[in-house]
Design a protein around this motif. Structure first.
Motif, PDB file in Angstrom:
ATOM      1  N   ILE A 106     107.056  46.507  -9.917  1.00 33.15           N
ATOM      2  CA  ILE A 106     107.130  45.233  -9.217  1.00 33.15           C
ATOM      3  C   ILE A 106     105.713  44.712  -9.015  1.00 33.15           C
ATOM      4  O   ILE A 106     104.890  45.398  -8.425  1.00 33.15           O
ATOM      5  CB  ILE A 106     107.812  45.404  -7.855  1.00 33.15           C
ATOM      6  N   PRO A 107     105.424  43.535  -9.514  1.00 29.35           N
ATOM      7  CA  PRO A 107     104.077  43.021  -9.318  1.00 29.35           C
ATOM      8  C   PRO A 107     103.803  42.800  -7.834  1.00 29.35           C
ATOM      9  O   PRO A 107     104.643  42.271  -7.118  1.00 29.35           O
ATOM     10  CB  PRO A 107     104.083  41.698 -10.089  1.00 29.35           C
ATOM     11  N   VAL A 129     102.254  41.124  -4.602  1.00 31.70           N
ATOM     12  CA  VAL A 129     101.739  39.811  -4.230  1.00 31.70           C
ATOM     13  C   VAL A 129     100.456  39.942  -3.425  1.00 31.70           C
ATOM     14  O   VAL A 129      99.770  38.962  -3.178  1.00 31.70           O
ATOM     15  CB  VAL A 129     102.754  39.009  -3.396  1.00 31.70           C
ATOM     16  N   TYR A 162     104.513  56.974   7.205  1.00 33.50           N
ATOM     17  CA  TYR A 162     105.667  56.100   7.076  1.00 33.50           C
ATOM     18  C   TYR A 162     106.964  56.794   7.480  1.00 33.50           C
ATOM     19  O   TYR A 162     107.325  57.821   6.898  1.00 33.50           O
ATOM     20  CB  TYR A 162     105.748  55.631   5.623  1.00 33.50           C
ATOM     21  N   LYS A 163     107.639  56.232   8.462  1.00 32.07           N
ATOM     22  CA  LYS A 163     108.964  56.702   8.884  1.00 32.07           C
ATOM     23  C   LYS A 163     109.020  58.226   9.029  1.00 32.07           C
ATOM     24  O   LYS A 163     109.859  58.882   8.417  1.00 32.07           O
ATOM     25  CB  LYS A 163     110.006  56.246   7.871  1.00 32.07           C
ATOM     26  N   ILE A 204     106.839  47.208   5.341  1.00 26.34           N
ATOM     27  CA  ILE A 204     107.338  45.945   4.799  1.00 26.34           C
ATOM     28  C   ILE A 204     106.190  44.938   4.690  1.00 26.34           C
ATOM     29  O   ILE A 204     106.071  44.223   3.708  1.00 26.34           O
ATOM     30  CB  ILE A 204     108.490  45.395   5.676  1.00 26.34           C
ATOM     31  N   GLY A 238     104.523  45.477   1.748  1.00 24.57           N
ATOM     32  CA  GLY A 238     105.365  45.283   0.570  1.00 24.57           C
ATOM     33  C   GLY A 238     105.638  46.555  -0.205  1.00 24.57           C
ATOM     34  O   GLY A 238     105.796  46.521  -1.415  1.00 24.57           O
ATOM     35  N   SER A 271     107.714  49.843  -1.594  1.00 24.65           N
ATOM     36  CA  SER A 271     109.112  50.093  -1.932  1.00 24.65           C
ATOM     37  C   SER A 271     109.445  51.562  -1.734  1.00 24.65           C
ATOM     38  O   SER A 271     110.587  51.965  -1.874  1.00 24.65           O
ATOM     39  CB  SER A 271     109.384  49.655  -3.370  1.00 24.65           C
ATOM     40  N   VAL A 316     114.198  46.505  -3.406  1.00 22.75           N
ATOM     41  CA  VAL A 316     113.034  46.843  -4.237  1.00 22.75           C
ATOM     42  C   VAL A 316     113.083  48.275  -4.762  1.00 22.75           C
ATOM     43  O   VAL A 316     112.291  48.639  -5.608  1.00 22.75           O
ATOM     44  CB  VAL A 316     111.712  46.613  -3.475  1.00 22.75           C
ATOM     45  N   VAL A 317     114.000  49.070  -4.257  1.00 20.16           N
ATOM     46  CA  VAL A 317     114.113  50.446  -4.740  1.00 20.16           C
ATOM     47  C   VAL A 317     115.131  50.509  -5.886  1.00 20.16           C
ATOM     48  O   VAL A 317     114.822  50.899  -6.998  1.00 20.16           O
ATOM     49  CB  VAL A 317     114.525  51.403  -3.610  1.00 20.16           C
ATOM     50  N   GLN A 366     116.781  48.317  -8.141  1.00 16.60           N
ATOM     51  CA  GLN A 366     116.411  46.926  -8.383  1.00 16.60           C
ATOM     52  C   GLN A 366     117.516  45.993  -8.832  1.00 16.60           C
ATOM     53  O   GLN A 366     117.319  44.788  -8.851  1.00 16.60           O
ATOM     54  CB  GLN A 366     115.254  46.891  -9.375  1.00 16.60           C
ATOM     55  N   VAL A 420     114.645  51.159   2.585  1.00 18.98           N
ATOM     56  CA  VAL A 420     113.914  49.892   2.650  1.00 18.98           C
ATOM     57  C   VAL A 420     114.889  48.720   2.748  1.00 18.98           C
ATOM     58  O   VAL A 420     114.638  47.730   3.442  1.00 18.98           O
ATOM     59  CB  VAL A 420     112.988  49.740   1.421  1.00 18.98           C
ATOM     60  N   TYR A 470     106.990  40.526  -0.666  1.00 19.34           N
ATOM     61  CA  TYR A 470     107.429  41.213  -1.881  1.00 19.34           C
ATOM     62  C   TYR A 470     107.390  40.332  -3.128  1.00 19.34           C
ATOM     63  O   TYR A 470     107.700  40.791  -4.215  1.00 19.34           O
ATOM     64  CB  TYR A 470     108.842  41.776  -1.685  1.00 19.34           C
ATOM     65  N   PHE A 478     109.839  38.363  -6.973  1.00 14.28           N
ATOM     66  CA  PHE A 478     110.669  39.414  -7.551  1.00 14.28           C
ATOM     67  C   PHE A 478     111.890  39.716  -6.697  1.00 14.28           C
ATOM     68  O   PHE A 478     112.941  40.096  -7.212  1.00 14.28           O
ATOM     69  CB  PHE A 478     109.826  40.682  -7.711  1.00 14.28           C
TER      70      PHE A 478
END
Lengths: 188, 157
Positions: free
Chosen positions: A33-34, A36, A105-106, A136, A139, A141, B45-46, B48, B59, B88, B91
């Protein structure tokens, strides 16, 4: 005009072939995923320290006016690849003076503290992100993910997945060198 | 009758399989409906190819909660989607926005068949015109008939 038409099939074949070649490239990860965030200022977040761990928490304010680029690693004690990555990051910190911050994280603070005391703590600061909200903002995943943030707080680079193995380490090292995040030159 | 009932229940069961857990839901049915609507537009996002509404990933749950939180705070649907998009990227949208980078994506399905029709039409029209041009004039017809008649006579020998 007619001669021009004769070249059309060849042109179509070349263009399509180019796309296929691009699609077949094993280096390309189609599920990537690119981000941002690249070239953008780091997101706003403010995380408390992990109880039981003796380094301070992490927030947006800690990312500006740093002496040099910093690396932010999102990790968790429940994340198995993070353990392998931990060794790599520790080596970077010890040998090359990498400035490393962590986002836990978590994770249960207790588990994180045990994990860090077992493996050692290479992080100068660790923010505890129990709800995953800071994740989040960044960003992400999943864990692990690693970011390089420039002196002015701009996100320069993002690595998704564990930095483990020759190829990944080489890729990350190149990014670190380009960002000027390494105090000492590699190999010295 | 029992069979029919059994069939209905069995067919209905998958519909109950839902990723949205009761503790996530909002008390206000209006807001909850809007949250569901937005969740179906956002990609997990996981995993997809799933929307966050139907995904069990951690997520995805966080994003569902975030969507609901923003809605409760008074955001409009577009504001909520933009909030997630800022973090994100495009996407996460199942429906990509119409902008210079996606012109090819949006226009190509219409432009390509249109181009095919135009080119095909031109080729057909040309072929037909050539056919009409190649038809013989009355004068030529007469000439051909004469030549044929002359040769025909000779062939009889």
């Amino acid at each position: 005009m007619k001669r021009l038409f004769a070249v059309v099939p060849l042109a179509v074949a070349v263009v399509l072939g180019g796309f296929f070649l691009w699609g077949l490239n094993p280096e390309r990860d189609p599920s990537e995923i690119p981000s941002v965030l690249i070239s953008q200022p780091a997101p706003e977040f403010d995380l408390p320290s992990v109880p039981g761990v003796d380094v301070p928490g992490l927030g947006r304010a800690d990312l500006t006016d740093t002496p040099g680029p910093v690396v932010i690693n999102v990790f968790a004690s429940w994340c198995v690849p993070c353990k392998a990555e931990h060794a790599v990051l520790t080596r970077f910190v010890e040998r090359y003076g990498l400035r490393l911050f962590g986002i836990n994280y978590k994770d249960e603070p207790k588990d994180a503290a045990t994990w860090l005391s077992d493996l050692g703590n290479p992080y100068a600061r660790i923010g505890s992100d129990r709800s995953g909200r800071a994740g989040i903002e960044w960003g992400i995943s999943g864990v692990p993910e690693t970011f390089i943030v420039g002196r002015d707080g701009t996100v320069l680079y993002r690595y998704v997945g564990p930095i483990v193995g020759e190829e990944a380490v080489a890729k990350f090292t190149t990014a670190l060198t380009q960002a000027g995040a390494l105090d000492r030159e590699l190999g010295s | 009758m029992i069979r029919a009932l059994f069939l209905i229940i069995m067919l209905g069961l998958p519909g109950l399989a839902n990723a949205v857990e009761p503790d996530e839901m909002l008390a206000d049915p209006n807001l909850e409906a809007r949250a569901r609507e937005i969740s179906r537009e956002l990609r997990c996002v996981v995993c997809q190819n799933q929307d966050i509404d139907s995904s069990n990933a951690g997520v995805a749950r966080d994003l569902r909660l975030l969507v609901r939180e923003r809605l409760t705070a008074g955001d409009s649907d577009t504001e909520v989607i933009d909030f997630v998009r800022a973090r994100y990227g495009d996407f996460v949208l199942f429906k990509p926005p119409f902008k210079p980078q996606t012109y090819a994506l949006w226009i190509a399905p219409f432009a390509l068949p249109a181009a095919a029709f135009v080119i095909g039409g031109i080729l057909l029209w040309r072929a037909r015109r050539r056919a009409s041009v190649e038809a013989l004039s009355d004068e030529e017809e007469a000439l051909v008939a004469e030549v044929l008649a002359r040769h025909g006579r000779r062939d009889e020998k």
